[in-house]
Design an enzyme around this catalytic site. Structure first.
Site, PDB file in Angstrom:
ATOM      1  N   ASP A 480       0.843  -1.200   0.000  1.00 23.85           N
ATOM      2  CA  ASP A 480       0.000   0.000   0.000  1.00 23.85           C
ATOM      3  C   ASP A 480       0.878   1.250   0.000  1.00 23.85           C
ATOM      4  O   ASP A 480       2.013   1.232   0.476  1.00 23.85           O
ATOM      5  CB  ASP A 480      -0.844  -0.032   1.288  1.00 23.85           C
ATOM      6  CG  ASP A 480      -2.147   0.718   1.102  1.00 23.85           C
ATOM      7  OD1 ASP A 480      -2.373   1.259   0.012  1.00 23.85           O
ATOM      8  OD2 ASP A 480      -2.936   0.737   2.066  1.00 23.85           O
ATOM      9  N   GLU A 537      -3.824   4.256  -7.028  1.00 28.42           N
ATOM     10  CA  GLU A 537      -4.818   4.645  -6.021  1.00 28.42           C
ATOM     11  C   GLU A 537      -5.102   6.124  -6.125  1.00 28.42           C
ATOM     12  O   GLU A 537      -4.247   6.893  -6.531  1.00 28.42           O
ATOM     13  CB  GLU A 537      -4.232   4.416  -4.622  1.00 28.42           C
ATOM     14  CG  GLU A 537      -4.451   3.041  -4.056  1.00 28.42           C
ATOM     15  CD  GLU A 537      -3.959   3.012  -2.623  1.00 28.42           C
ATOM     16  OE1 GLU A 537      -4.807   2.864  -1.727  1.00 28.42           O
ATOM     17  OE2 GLU A 537      -2.739   3.147  -2.385  1.00 28.42           O
TER      18      GLU A 537
END
Lengths: 574, 350
Positions: A480, A537
């Site tokens: 992430d 993202e």
């Protein structure tokens, strides 16, 4: 026979009666002239310096008014006065004897015998010496007392000081602050907190002695800061310093610069930085300790933020602190009540727009405070360890959704869940997660695990071990927030990850746009070379989607494709 | 001498009056030649003699009256140098016999045997003193040159010189105790001798006292500047004493040795003394008596201090105790002749 001999003063006052026959003719202290009818004549005689003696015949005022001879002879300042009359001539010898007896008295002219006054002088003399003695003694005592007081004062000064830095102790500082504010009601003051980032590491890595040395030197630096007016300083605990400074004289950016320069130049092979918090004292009713808390709160608001070195206290910080406290107070009952909701944000194929998966994101719908942002409660939970409980809850919810979907024939979509850094410290995490997917009848690859890149930076060996075990258990590992913090080549090289999630914030920054594009392109290429799937993202616009497509990034997530939403809404979009 | 008088009991007051009246009666010449003041003086002399007799009776100490008789004889010889020593002896013997005959009328019978013995002693001592014709010669100590120099300076009424000498002695590293006791006190004792020998007037004697007090006061910064030892001494003169220099010197030497001194000075009533002891709780109480007539009062003071159960040691000293051991019967902790000895004793015991 009358025979009276006395010494008189020139004014006629009887100084001393030598003989008196009969007794008590006239006593000492009275005027001899009063004895006679013609007192003027006698007065004249007495005033004259009658060296050889002179005689008068006078009549006395006493009973019978006898006539007597009065002979006066000067004896320096005094007068010898003889009052006599033989009466019967046969008594003349007795009279002469009385007169002659004067010669036997050595003291007629000589020294006076010592009266009470003489001894009184002696006594007073002794008294004076005793006073002098007492004064001398008191004087010496006072000097000694003064010296003792000086010593005691310096002892108190020492006791009031921190032994490491020589600054006031916290309690003493509080007293001094009150004193200064009391003495200067018209002046405005700030409370300043100075804290060294990661000071614990200095002690751990280089020893307490070096740590103390640093604190001492920093105290010296703070003391020497070019702040005009009165400044009070204390080291409250460990590496936290507080200072009371007058507002108008303080230039905090300069102070932050000076402290920064001092720490940068400090001869230790590690990066040293201080964070400075300032509380403008707007209420003097506040306890000094609370003023310090607020300054420290301001300083802590920039903790870990390496670009901000100085922050002012605001009521928002205070509110945030209060909110945090409320979060802590209600988190357990909230999770039991089911206030936490799992939302899903779609992950899509850029080319087709087809939903390939979802990221599970937690929302807290608090019955009292309404929706609380994850930005507010996640850091709190990370600090107090509650994050693991919450993550377990989310994982279970995600597993339950996957199971339901499988049962209803929507089985091709995976869900990724966040695994907090602190979760990785639980050694049985792989067993827990494996157990969970087994329980819900899932394949491990259906549940993707998102691990933040920064988690790995901090404690790589332990995390590598856990991540490898998770990977072996069949889970898909997603990295992430790649590119948002300190991205490391080591992370890429070492971690057995499957997916790299790139944060679009990297591109959205305006400066060095060209270069950023090139770096982005390179990272995407690198990921493909490493056989990693890349998901962008935070995609919010069509332009971004187009750009990503050009760069060869095939998957994306963001508001452009869909906000996080409840499960039902998510299911209806696919 | 009025300030030095003690209070007489009615019995001995009568005795004094009787002696005085008979003396006048006996001698017609005296009767006529004495004026009021001379008579008063004579009365006081008689009274002084009776005081000493009474003191010796009270303390049951023959030595006191005997010593006084010798002292009085030696005092009168130079004073009445128009008489031979033998004539003076006879006058004194007559006087003691007069006392003897007067007391038959005035003093209760139970006291008389003791008084007879005291008078016998006095007569004997006077006779011995007359025969010996020996004047006290002080032993020459190590500080003889210093003593003489100080004495000479005082007798020349050289105030500044005397004050400077005390400083010189300290500068020459003579110990403070020695300067006080061996030099100053000895010089002052000799001043007393000179007065006794009718060689100096009482004025000069008092001048010497004053100048010495001043000279010693120069040492105060040195004396009080010593490190404190936490102990304290209370010093007082008993009775209506003018002679307080010795007591003050004791207090000073204690101060010099680190003691805190409470110096009450002269003429301290027993009640005041007790109050001061209660207030200050000293480790030691030092009582000084110079004139023997005040010894009974000192004994009384000691007795009352003991009755109060003060947790303090008691020391006595002063010229009145010289050559006697009357203090042995008292409830005291120590008598010393020398102030330094007392300080040393106190340092060892307290």
């Amino acid at each position: 026979m009358i025979g009276y001999i006395a010494l008189c003063k020139k004014q006629g006052i009887v100084n001393r009666v030598i003989r008196s026959n009969p007794l008590g003719i006239i006593n000492e202290g009275r005027d001899i002239r009063l004895l006679f009818e013609d007192c003027e004549q006698l007065g004249k005689l007495i005033r004259q310096p009658t060296g050889q003696g002179a005689t008068l015949r006078l009549r006395m005022k006493t009973e019978g008014n006898p006539e007597v001879y009065v002979t006066v002879r000067a004896l320096e300042e005094l007068r010898l006065v003889l009052v006599y009359d033989a009466g019967d001539p046969s008594r003349t010898p007795q009279l002469v004897e009385t007169v002659l007896s004067v010669m036997d008295i050595p003291e007629v002219l000589g020294q006076e015998p010592y009266g009470a006054g003489y001894y009184e002088i002696q006594r007073l003399n002794s008294q004076l010496i005793n006073y002098q003695r007492t004064l001398a003694k008191t004087n010496v005592r006072l000097k000694a007392l003064l010296e003792e007081t000086r010593e005691a004062k310096s002892t108190i000064e020492v006791l009031e000081r921190d032994s490491v830095t020589g600054l006031y102790l916290e309690k003493v500082f509080y007293d001094r602050v009150l004193d200064v504010m009391l003495r200067n009601p018209e002046r405005e003051f700030d409370m300043v907190a100075v804290d060294i980032e990661q000071f614990k590491i200095v002690n751990d890595a280089y020893g307490t002695e070096t740590g103390d040395r640093l604190l001492m030197d920093l105290a010296g630096c703070l003391t020497g800061l070019s702040i005009g007016g009165e400044m009070l300083l204390t080291r409250a605990r460990a590496d936290t310093f507080f200072a009371l400074v007058e507002r108008k004289t303080a230039d905090y950016p300069v102070v932050a610069m000076q402290v920064g320069a001092f720490l940068e130049g400090y001869p230790l092979p590690m990066r040293l930085q201080a964070r400075i918090g300032v509380y403008q004292i707007d209420s003097r009713e506040l306890a000094v300790a609370r003023m310090c808390d607020r300054a420290l709160l301001a300083a802590n608001s920039i903790k870990g933020n390496y670009s901000e070195r100085f922050a002012r206290y605001s009521h928002v910080m205070h509110d945030k602190m209060i909110l945090e406290q409320k979060i802590v107070n209600t988190m357990v009952e909230s999770i039991e009540r089911g206030d936490f909701q799992v939302y899903l944000q779609p992950k899509v194929e850029i080319d087709t727009g087809a939903v390939m998966g979802a990221e599970a994101l937690v929302r807290w719908n608090h019955p009292e405070f309404g929706m609380i942002s994850p930005g507010d409660f996640i850091p709190v939970f990370e600090r107090n360890g509650f994050i693991y409980t919450l993550d377990l809850y989310v994982w279970r919810k995600a597993c339950a959704m996957l199971r339901d979907w499988n049962n209803t024939g929507k089985g091709s979509i995976h869900i990724s869940v966040n695994v907090s850094r602190t979760d990785l410290y639980h050694e049985n995490l792989p067993e827990i997660l494996s157990g969970m997917v087994r329980e819900y009848g899932l394949n491990p690859e259906e549940l993707h695990l998102e691990i933040t890149e920064s988690a790995y930076v901090k404690d790589s060996a332990q995390l590598l071990f856990v991540i490898q075990k998770l990977k072996q258990a069949g889970f898909i590992i997603e990295m992430d927030d790649f590119g948002s913090g300190y991205s490391s080549l080591n992370t890429l090289a070492d971690l057995p990850i499957d997916v790299m999630k790139l944060d679009m914030k990297f591109l959205s920054q305006t400066e060095n746009r060209e270069r950023r594009h090139k770096v982005m392109q390179l990272v995407i290429d690198l990921a493909y070379n490493l056989r990693l799937q890349v998901i962008a993202e935070g995609v919010e616009t069509e332009e971004q989607a187009v750009l990503l497509k050009e760069m060869g990034c095939h998957h994306a997530q963001g508001y452009y494709y869909g906000r996080p939403m409840p499960e039902q809404d998510f299911l209806s979009c696919i | 001498m009025s300030l030095l008088m003690m209070d007489q009991t009615p019995e001995f007051q009568n005795l004094t009056k009787e002696i005085y009246e008979r003396q006048i009666e006996k001698d017609a010449c005296l009767r006529d030649s004495l004026d009021g003041r001379a008579r008063q003086k004579m009365y006081q002399d008689v009274r002084y003699n009776v005081d000493l007799l009474y003191t010796a009776l009270q303390l049951e100490d023959e030595g006191i009256f005997e010593k006084y008789a010798r002292w009085l004889y030696q005092l009168l010889c130079p004073l009445m140098n128009y008489f031979t020593r033998e004539r003076i002896r006879d006058l004194m013997v007559d006087h003691y016999e007069l006392i003897r005959s007067c007391m038959v009328q005035t003093v209760s019978e139970d006291k008389r045997p003791k008084l007879h013995r005291l008078l016998d002693c006095a007569i004997h001592a006077t006779a011995v003193e007359c025969e010996q014709d020996g004047k006290y010669q002080p032993a020459e100590g190590r500080y003889e040159p210093e003593i003489r120099r100080y004495l000479d300076t005082m007798l020349q009424a050289d105030t500044l010189g005397a004050m400077a000498l005390v400083n010189d002695y300290i500068r020459d590293k003579i110990p403070v105790g020695d300067v006080c006791v061996d030099i100053i006190a000895e010089a002052m004792r000799r001043v007393g001798e000179l007065w006794h020998g009718h060689q100096i007037s009482v004025d000069m004697e008092h001048y010497c006292t004053s100048i010495t007090q001043m000279a010693l006061s120069q040492l105060y910064p040195l004396i009080f500047g010593q490190e404190r030892n936490g102990k304290s001494v209370l010093v007082a003169c008993i009775g209506s004493e003018l002679h307080e220099m010795g007591a003050r010197m004791v207090a000073d030497l204690f101060e010099y040795n680190g003691w805190d001194s409470i110096y009450l000075g002269a003429a301290v009533p027993v009640e005041a003394l007790k109050a001061a002891v209660a207030a200050n709780q000293p480790d030691l109480v030092a009582l000084s008596v110079t004139m023997p007539q005040h010894l009974p009062l000192c004994r009384e003071a000691v007795k009352q201090l003991r009755e109060e159960n003060f947790q303090t040691r008691i020391a006595v000293g002063g010229n009145a105790f010289a050559e006697t051991d009357i203090w042995k019967g008292w409830c005291i902790d120590i008598y010393t002749k020398d102030a330094r000895e007392l300080v040393k004793w106190a340092e060892d015991r307290i």
